[in-house]
Design a protein around this motif. Structure first.
Motif, short mmCIF file in Angstrom:
data_model
loop_
_atom_site.label_atom_id
_atom_site.label_comp_id
_atom_site.label_asym_id
_atom_site.label_seq_id
_atom_site.Cartn_x
_atom_site.Cartn_y
_atom_site.Cartn_z
N PRO A 163 47.71 48.35 38.67
CA PRO A 163 47.06 49.41 37.89
C PRO A 163 46.68 48.98 36.48
CG PRO A 163 49.42 49.80 37.99
CD PRO A 163 49.13 48.59 38.85
N ALA A 164 45.64 49.59 35.95
CA ALA A 164 45.20 49.35 34.57
C ALA A 164 46.01 50.30 33.68
CB ALA A 164 43.72 49.60 34.43
N LYS A 165 47.22 49.88 33.34
CA LYS A 165 48.12 50.71 32.54
C LYS A 165 48.51 49.93 31.29
CE LYS A 165 52.53 53.06 32.74
NZ LYS A 165 53.84 53.08 33.38
N VAL A 166 48.38 50.57 30.12
CA VAL A 166 48.71 49.91 28.85
C VAL A 166 50.14 49.37 28.91
CG1 VAL A 166 49.05 50.27 26.37
CG2 VAL A 166 47.08 51.30 27.52
N GLY A 167 50.30 48.10 28.50
CA GLY A 167 51.61 47.45 28.50
C GLY A 167 51.84 46.57 29.71
N ASN A 168 51.08 46.80 30.79
CA ASN A 168 51.24 45.95 31.98
C ASN A 168 50.76 44.53 31.67
OD1 ASN A 168 52.20 48.06 33.48
ND2 ASN A 168 50.48 48.13 34.92
N ILE A 169 51.49 43.57 32.23
CA ILE A 169 51.07 42.16 32.12
C ILE A 169 50.53 41.76 33.48
CG2 ILE A 169 51.83 39.79 31.74
CD1 ILE A 169 53.93 40.95 29.78
N ASN A 176 40.55 35.58 22.48
CA ASN A 176 41.45 35.72 23.63
C ASN A 176 41.60 37.18 24.08
OD1 ASN A 176 41.89 32.99 23.78
ND2 ASN A 176 43.75 33.04 22.55
N ILE A 177 40.78 38.06 23.52
CA ILE A 177 40.78 39.46 23.93
C ILE A 177 39.53 39.70 24.76
CG2 ILE A 177 40.71 41.85 23.13
CD1 ILE A 177 42.35 40.87 20.69
N HIS A 178 39.74 40.17 25.99
CA HIS A 178 38.63 40.34 26.93
C HIS A 178 38.60 41.78 27.44
CE1 HIS A 178 37.61 36.06 27.12
NE2 HIS A 178 38.90 35.88 26.90
N TYR A 179 37.44 42.16 27.96
CA TYR A 179 37.24 43.50 28.48
C TYR A 179 36.84 43.40 29.94
CZ TYR A 179 37.18 44.25 23.49
OH TYR A 179 37.53 44.25 22.16
N MET A 180 37.43 44.25 30.77
CA MET A 180 37.10 44.29 32.20
C MET A 180 36.82 45.73 32.60
SD MET A 180 39.91 41.73 33.93
CE MET A 180 39.20 41.87 35.55
N ASP A 181 36.07 45.87 33.66
CA ASP A 181 35.79 47.19 34.20
C ASP A 181 37.02 47.68 34.97
OD1 ASP A 181 34.50 49.18 36.30
OD2 ASP A 181 33.11 48.93 34.60
N ILE A 193 47.58 44.32 29.09
CA ILE A 193 46.62 45.41 28.93
C ILE A 193 46.97 46.14 27.65
CG2 ILE A 193 45.73 47.56 29.90
CD1 ILE A 193 46.21 46.34 32.68
N LYS A 194 46.01 46.16 26.71
CA LYS A 194 46.23 46.76 25.40
C LYS A 194 45.64 48.16 25.29
CE LYS A 194 48.37 43.56 23.02
NZ LYS A 194 49.66 43.78 22.39
N GLU A 195 44.54 48.40 26.05
CA GLU A 195 43.88 49.69 25.92
C GLU A 195 43.08 49.98 27.18
OE1 GLU A 195 40.89 51.99 22.78
OE2 GLU A 195 41.10 49.82 22.67
N VAL A 196 43.05 51.26 27.58
CA VAL A 196 42.18 51.72 28.65
C VAL A 196 41.35 52.84 28.03
CG1 VAL A 196 42.01 52.75 30.94
CG2 VAL A 196 43.88 51.16 30.42
N ASN A 197 40.03 52.61 27.97
CA ASN A 197 39.13 53.56 27.34
C ASN A 197 37.99 53.84 28.31
OD1 ASN A 197 37.67 55.14 25.61
ND2 ASN A 197 37.37 53.57 24.05
N GLY A 198 38.09 54.95 29.02
CA GLY A 198 37.08 55.26 30.03
C GLY A 198 37.15 54.25 31.15
N SER A 199 36.04 53.54 31.40
CA SER A 199 36.04 52.53 32.46
C SER A 199 36.28 51.13 31.92
CB SER A 199 34.71 52.58 33.22
OG SER A 199 33.65 52.22 32.35
N SER A 200 36.56 50.99 30.60
CA SER A 200 36.78 49.68 29.99
C SER A 200 38.28 49.43 29.76
CB SER A 200 36.04 49.60 28.65
OG SER A 200 36.28 48.35 28.04
N VAL A 201 38.73 48.26 30.20
CA VAL A 201 40.13 47.86 30.04
C VAL A 201 40.17 46.66 29.10
CG1 VAL A 201 42.22 47.07 31.23
CG2 VAL A 201 40.66 48.68 32.36
N THR A 202 40.96 46.76 28.02
CA THR A 202 41.10 45.67 27.05
C THR A 202 42.33 44.85 27.42
OG1 THR A 202 40.16 47.09 25.34
CG2 THR A 202 41.31 45.10 24.60
N ILE A 203 42.12 43.54 27.61
CA ILE A 203 43.21 42.63 27.99
C ILE A 203 43.34 41.55 26.92
CG2 ILE A 203 44.09 41.06 29.77
CD1 ILE A 203 42.13 42.59 31.68
N ASP A 204 44.58 41.37 26.45
CA ASP A 204 44.89 40.39 25.40
C ASP A 204 45.57 39.19 26.04
OD1 ASP A 204 45.66 38.95 23.17
OD2 ASP A 204 46.58 40.66 22.15
#
Length: 145
Positions: free
Chosen positions: A94-100, A80-85, A114-125
């Motif tokens: 916005p791709a901001k950690v903590g946003n739902i 259930n953890i996915h990655y988006m550009d 949103i759990k993590e923003v690393n460069g152009s990769s956004v981790t969504i739980d």
């Protein structure tokens, strides 16, 4: 208050539910908006362990119990953890950690945090926010329908 009406395996009930985390803080409560939740016993919308805790409760009574993660909101599922550009996001979303963020799916809407923003990769739980942890429930039985 009617004591002779108790929850049975096929009951439909209205309950106020307050959920608390292991540190005692309240995670959520139906009392905030004074809108009790409807539960249909046996329809598999809640775990068997949760239903077992409710059986036999009389109208007007309250009960507090703790369920382990597997019987509450489940264990955290790595699928259930996915990655988006990051270019899929905007100033309005916005791709901001903590946003739902709510994503449209064929069966309805699915919220993800949103759990993590690393460069152009956004981790969504997409796991439930309370997945993977024990939850204490306080149940106030309002009515048996």
């Amino acid at each position: 208050m009617t004591i002779d009406k108790i929850i049975q395996a096929n009951s439909s009930i209205l309950v106020h539910i307050t959920m608390k985390l292991s540190d005692g803080s309240a995670a959520d409560s139906t009392k905030v908006n004074n809108k009790p939740a409807k539960i249909i016993m046996g329809d598999q919308s809640i775990s068997a362990a949760f239903e077992t805790q409710l059986l036999g409760m009389p109208v007007g009574s309250s009960k507090e119990f703790t369920l382990e993660a597997v019987d509450a909101f489940g264990e955290t599922n790595p699928d259930n953890i996915h990655y988006m550009d990051i270019d899929k996001f905007s100033a309005e979303v916005p791709a901001k950690v903590g946003n739902i963020i709510t994503f449209s799916q064929p069966g309805g809407e699915l919220p993800g945090m949103i759990k993590e923003v690393n460069g152009s990769s956004v981790t969504i739980d997409f796991n439930h926010p309370l997945a993977g942890q024990p939850v204490t429930f306080v149940i106030d039985l309002v009515e048996i329908l």
